[in-house]
Scaffold this motif. Structure first.
Motif, PDB file in Angstrom:
ATOM      1  N   PRO A  68     -27.135 115.893  68.113  1.00 44.96           N
ATOM      2  CA  PRO A  68     -27.986 117.089  68.020  1.00 44.96           C
ATOM      3  C   PRO A  68     -28.516 117.322  66.605  1.00 44.96           C
ATOM      4  CG  PRO A  68     -26.018 117.560  69.300  1.00 44.96           C
ATOM      5  CD  PRO A  68     -25.806 116.216  68.674  1.00 44.96           C
ATOM      6  N   ASP A  69     -27.663 117.043  65.605  1.00 46.48           N
ATOM      7  CA  ASP A  69     -28.084 117.225  64.213  1.00 46.48           C
ATOM      8  C   ASP A  69     -29.132 116.187  63.814  1.00 46.48           C
ATOM      9  OD1 ASP A  69     -26.339 119.376  63.861  1.00 46.48           O
ATOM     10  OD2 ASP A  69     -24.680 118.034  63.349  1.00 46.48           O
ATOM     11  N   ILE A  70     -29.018 114.974  64.360  1.00 45.32           N
ATOM     12  CA  ILE A  70     -30.011 113.933  64.101  1.00 45.32           C
ATOM     13  C   ILE A  70     -31.364 114.346  64.663  1.00 45.32           C
ATOM     14  CG2 ILE A  70     -30.670 111.549  64.608  1.00 45.32           C
ATOM     15  CD1 ILE A  70     -27.691 110.848  64.624  1.00 45.32           C
ATOM     16  N   MET A  71     -31.360 114.954  65.832  1.00 41.03           N
ATOM     17  CA  MET A  71     -32.605 115.421  66.438  1.00 41.03           C
ATOM     18  C   MET A  71     -33.199 116.578  65.642  1.00 41.03           C
ATOM     19  SD  MET A  71     -32.814 113.249  68.781  1.00 41.03           S
ATOM     20  CE  MET A  71     -34.284 113.868  69.589  1.00 41.03           C
ATOM     21  N   LYS A  72     -32.348 117.505  65.190  1.00 41.87           N
ATOM     22  CA  LYS A  72     -32.829 118.641  64.396  1.00 41.87           C
ATOM     23  C   LYS A  72     -33.387 118.180  63.052  1.00 41.87           C
ATOM     24  CE  LYS A  72     -29.502 121.948  66.341  1.00 41.87           C
ATOM     25  NZ  LYS A  72     -28.308 122.797  66.046  1.00 41.87           N
ATOM     26  N   ALA A  73     -32.819 117.093  62.506  1.00 39.48           N
ATOM     27  CA  ALA A  73     -33.247 116.606  61.194  1.00 39.48           C
ATOM     28  C   ALA A  73     -34.703 116.173  61.194  1.00 39.48           C
ATOM     29  CB  ALA A  73     -32.352 115.456  60.744  1.00 39.48           C
ATOM     30  N   LYS A  74     -35.207 115.769  62.371  1.00 41.67           N
ATOM     31  CA  LYS A  74     -36.595 115.317  62.463  1.00 41.67           C
ATOM     32  C   LYS A  74     -37.584 116.442  62.196  1.00 41.67           C
ATOM     33  CE  LYS A  74     -35.517 111.628  65.765  1.00 41.67           C
ATOM     34  NZ  LYS A  74     -35.773 111.081  67.121  1.00 41.67           N
ATOM     35  N   LYS A  75     -37.127 117.686  62.359  1.00 44.44           N
ATOM     36  CA  LYS A  75     -38.008 118.836  62.170  1.00 44.44           C
ATOM     37  C   LYS A  75     -37.824 119.497  60.803  1.00 44.44           C
ATOM     38  CE  LYS A  75     -38.197 119.896  67.120  1.00 44.44           C
ATOM     39  NZ  LYS A  75     -37.981 120.927  68.178  1.00 44.44           N
ATOM     40  N   LYS A  76     -36.829 119.045  60.046  1.00 42.12           N
ATOM     41  CA  LYS A  76     -36.606 119.621  58.721  1.00 42.12           C
ATOM     42  C   LYS A  76     -37.658 119.105  57.739  1.00 42.12           C
ATOM     43  CE  LYS A  76     -31.625 120.479  59.055  1.00 42.12           C
ATOM     44  NZ  LYS A  76     -30.290 120.235  58.453  1.00 42.12           N
ATOM     45  N   PRO A  77     -38.053 119.920  56.763  1.00 40.40           N
ATOM     46  CA  PRO A  77     -39.126 119.518  55.842  1.00 40.40           C
ATOM     47  C   PRO A  77     -38.755 118.345  54.953  1.00 40.40           C
ATOM     48  CG  PRO A  77     -38.167 121.633  55.197  1.00 40.40           C
ATOM     49  CD  PRO A  77     -37.579 121.289  56.514  1.00 40.40           C
ATOM     50  N   LEU A  78     -39.675 117.396  54.848  1.00 41.08           N
ATOM     51  CA  LEU A  78     -39.514 116.241  53.967  1.00 41.08           C
ATOM     52  C   LEU A  78     -40.799 116.087  53.158  1.00 41.08           C
ATOM     53  CD1 LEU A  78     -37.981 112.794  54.939  1.00 41.08           C
ATOM     54  CD2 LEU A  78     -39.826 113.016  53.298  1.00 41.08           C
ATOM     55  N   GLU A  79     -40.702 116.351  51.871  1.00 39.12           N
ATOM     56  CA  GLU A  79     -41.858 116.300  50.973  1.00 39.12           C
ATOM     57  C   GLU A  79     -41.940 114.929  50.312  1.00 39.12           C
ATOM     58  OE1 GLU A  79     -43.078 118.169  46.611  1.00 39.12           O
ATOM     59  OE2 GLU A  79     -41.556 119.162  47.848  1.00 39.12           O
ATOM     60  N   THR A  80     -43.155 114.414  50.171  1.00 35.78           N
ATOM     61  CA  THR A  80     -43.365 113.121  49.524  1.00 35.78           C
ATOM     62  C   THR A  80     -44.140 113.306  48.229  1.00 35.78           C
ATOM     63  OG1 THR A  80     -43.402 111.983  51.654  1.00 35.78           O
ATOM     64  CG2 THR A  80     -44.315 110.801  49.781  1.00 35.78           C
ATOM     65  N   THR A  81     -43.672 112.646  47.183  1.00 36.61           N
ATOM     66  CA  THR A  81     -44.380 112.651  45.906  1.00 36.61           C
ATOM     67  C   THR A  81     -44.371 111.233  45.353  1.00 36.61           C
ATOM     68  OG1 THR A  81     -44.543 113.724  43.725  1.00 36.61           O
ATOM     69  CG2 THR A  81     -42.313 113.220  44.547  1.00 36.61           C
ATOM     70  N   THR A  82     -44.915 111.035  44.170  1.00 35.79           N
ATOM     71  CA  THR A  82     -45.004 109.706  43.561  1.00 35.79           C
ATOM     72  C   THR A  82     -44.548 109.762  42.108  1.00 35.79           C
ATOM     73  OG1 THR A  82     -47.285 110.057  42.820  1.00 35.79           O
ATOM     74  CG2 THR A  82     -46.962 109.108  45.041  1.00 35.79           C
ATOM     75  N   PRO A  83     -44.195 108.618  41.533  1.00 35.96           N
ATOM     76  CA  PRO A  83     -43.853 108.599  40.109  1.00 35.96           C
ATOM     77  C   PRO A  83     -45.012 109.094  39.240  1.00 35.96           C
ATOM     78  CG  PRO A  83     -43.079 106.598  41.157  1.00 35.96           C
ATOM     79  CD  PRO A  83     -43.925 107.309  42.175  1.00 35.96           C
ATOM     80  N   GLU A  84     -46.242 108.766  39.650  1.00 30.61           N
ATOM     81  CA  GLU A  84     -47.420 109.204  38.873  1.00 30.61           C
ATOM     82  C   GLU A  84     -47.506 110.727  38.850  1.00 30.61           C
ATOM     83  OE1 GLU A  84     -47.643 105.126  39.953  1.00 30.61           O
ATOM     84  OE2 GLU A  84     -47.479 106.874  41.282  1.00 30.61           O
ATOM     85  N   ALA A  85     -47.221 111.359  39.986  1.00 32.71           N
ATOM     86  CA  ALA A  85     -47.278 112.814  40.049  1.00 32.71           C
ATOM     87  C   ALA A  85     -46.219 113.463  39.161  1.00 32.71           C
ATOM     88  CB  ALA A  85     -47.108 113.276  41.491  1.00 32.71           C
ATOM     89  N   LEU A  86     -45.111 112.745  38.965  1.00 34.44           N
ATOM     90  CA  LEU A  86     -44.035 113.251  38.101  1.00 34.44           C
ATOM     91  C   LEU A  86     -44.205 112.806  36.659  1.00 34.44           C
ATOM     92  CD1 LEU A  86     -41.003 112.632  40.505  1.00 34.44           C
ATOM     93  CD2 LEU A  86     -42.060 114.825  39.950  1.00 34.44           C
ATOM     94  N   GLY A  87     -45.249 112.014  36.401  1.00 35.85           N
ATOM     95  CA  GLY A  87     -45.539 111.577  35.036  1.00 35.85           C
ATOM     96  C   GLY A  87     -44.579 110.547  34.493  1.00 35.85           C
ATOM     97  N   VAL A  88     -44.064 109.680  35.384  1.00 39.25           N
ATOM     98  CA  VAL A  88     -43.086 108.682  34.977  1.00 39.25           C
ATOM     99  C   VAL A  88     -43.604 107.290  35.294  1.00 39.25           C
ATOM    100  CG1 VAL A  88     -40.737 107.801  35.288  1.00 39.25           C
ATOM    101  CG2 VAL A  88     -41.164 110.265  35.337  1.00 39.25           C
ATOM    102  N   ALA A  89     -43.547 106.387  34.315  1.00 44.50           N
ATOM    103  CA  ALA A  89     -43.895 104.985  34.539  1.00 44.50           C
ATOM    104  C   ALA A  89     -42.638 104.240  34.968  1.00 44.50           C
ATOM    105  CB  ALA A  89     -44.476 104.366  33.275  1.00 44.50           C
ATOM    106  N   VAL A  90     -42.723 103.507  36.075  1.00 49.18           N
ATOM    107  CA  VAL A  90     -41.529 102.838  36.614  1.00 49.18           C
ATOM    108  C   VAL A  90     -41.435 101.382  36.188  1.00 49.18           C
ATOM    109  CG1 VAL A  90     -41.341 104.374  38.582  1.00 49.18           C
ATOM    110  CG2 VAL A  90     -42.733 102.301  38.769  1.00 49.18           C
TER     111      VAL A  90
END
Length: 253
Positions: free
Chosen positions: A193-215
């Motif tokens: 049940p928790d695995i199913m609920k996890a699909k609806k929880k917010p997941l934000e995506t960002t990038t190293p460029e947006a954080l100002g970091v060179a990888v």
């Protein structure tokens, strides 16, 4: 109190590692991936803090390819409230990961950051310490116990850490960085049940460029080799025979 938990995608610890034929890297073809075991301990500790009423929000974060969202969903199923994915296909070294996590810390302003003490793929044991240095936070590494209340001053966390001589107890002012050791807790399994609920929880995506970091890293991988197979041991009939073998065969004397 907001808790930020960093997790990493690694080869499942039950999988036997294969090296590519050209020795350029580890072969990941059709290999099962999972959350780093020490990161599982970090997530479990954050969830326990929330269950005790100490933590009010748990934010899981990872750095890696798009497939790493699988491990974030696992963290959400285990009890994290939301997740942040710093998406990159580059090979990211420990310092770059620490800088990326600092960027997330600057935006999220957590009161406590929990990480596994090391990842089982690189075994560097560096990211937590580097993050603490970059953010200026106090650090409690190799934690076998994390405590609030019960004699701990408000605005502080007490960390019991394992050292060569035994156990060391330290008090850290919040915000702080803590890295987890094996004996901190026993991670739970995610329920369906928790695995199913996890699909609806917010997941934000960002990038190293947006954080100002060179990888881009400063290390070059030259070659990967499978460890040499150990030879079987032999029984000796006397101390003299043992010394002779150590001296003439093993050449350690």
């Amino acid at each position: 109190m907001k808790v930020l938990v960093a997790v990493k995608r690694v080869i499942d610890y039950n999988v036997k590692i294969r090296v590519k034929p050209d020795h350029s890297d580890v072969d990941l073809t059709n290999v099962k991936m999972a959350m780093n075991p020490f990161c599982e301990i970090a997530v479990e500790e954050a969830v326990r803090l929330k269950e005790k009423g100490v933590a009010t929000e748990i934010v899981a974060v990872t750095v890696g390819p798009k497939a790493a969202q699988e491990q974030l969903r696992t963290a959400l199923a285990l009890g994290a409230d939301r997740a942040i994915h710093v998406e990159t296909d580059a090979h990211v070294e420990s310092l770059a990961v620490a800088k990326l996590l600092k960027g997330v810390v600057d935006e999220e302003r957590p009161d406590l950051v929990i990480l596994g003490k090391q990842a089982i793929d690189t075994d560097n044991n560096q990211t937590g310490q580097m993050l603490a240095a970059l953010t200026g936070m106090g650090q409690g590494t190799f934690a076998s116990e994390i405590a609030f209340g019960d004699g701990v001053e408000e605005g502080q966390v007490r960390v019991t850490r394992e050292i060569d001589g035994g156990l060391q107890s330290i008090a850290l002012k919040l915000p702080a960085v803590v890295t987890t050791d094996l004996r901190l807790n026993e991670p739970r399994y995610a329920k369906l049940p928790d695995i199913m609920k996890a699909k609806k929880k917010p997941l934000e995506t960002t990038t190293p460029e947006a954080l100002g970091v060179a990888v881009t890293g400063g290390l070059t991988l030259l070659k990967v080799e499978t460890p040499a197979e150990r030879k079987g041991g032999v029984k000796v009939g006397s101390v003299d025979e043992l010394v002779d073998k150590l001296k003439n065969e093993a050449k350690v004397l």
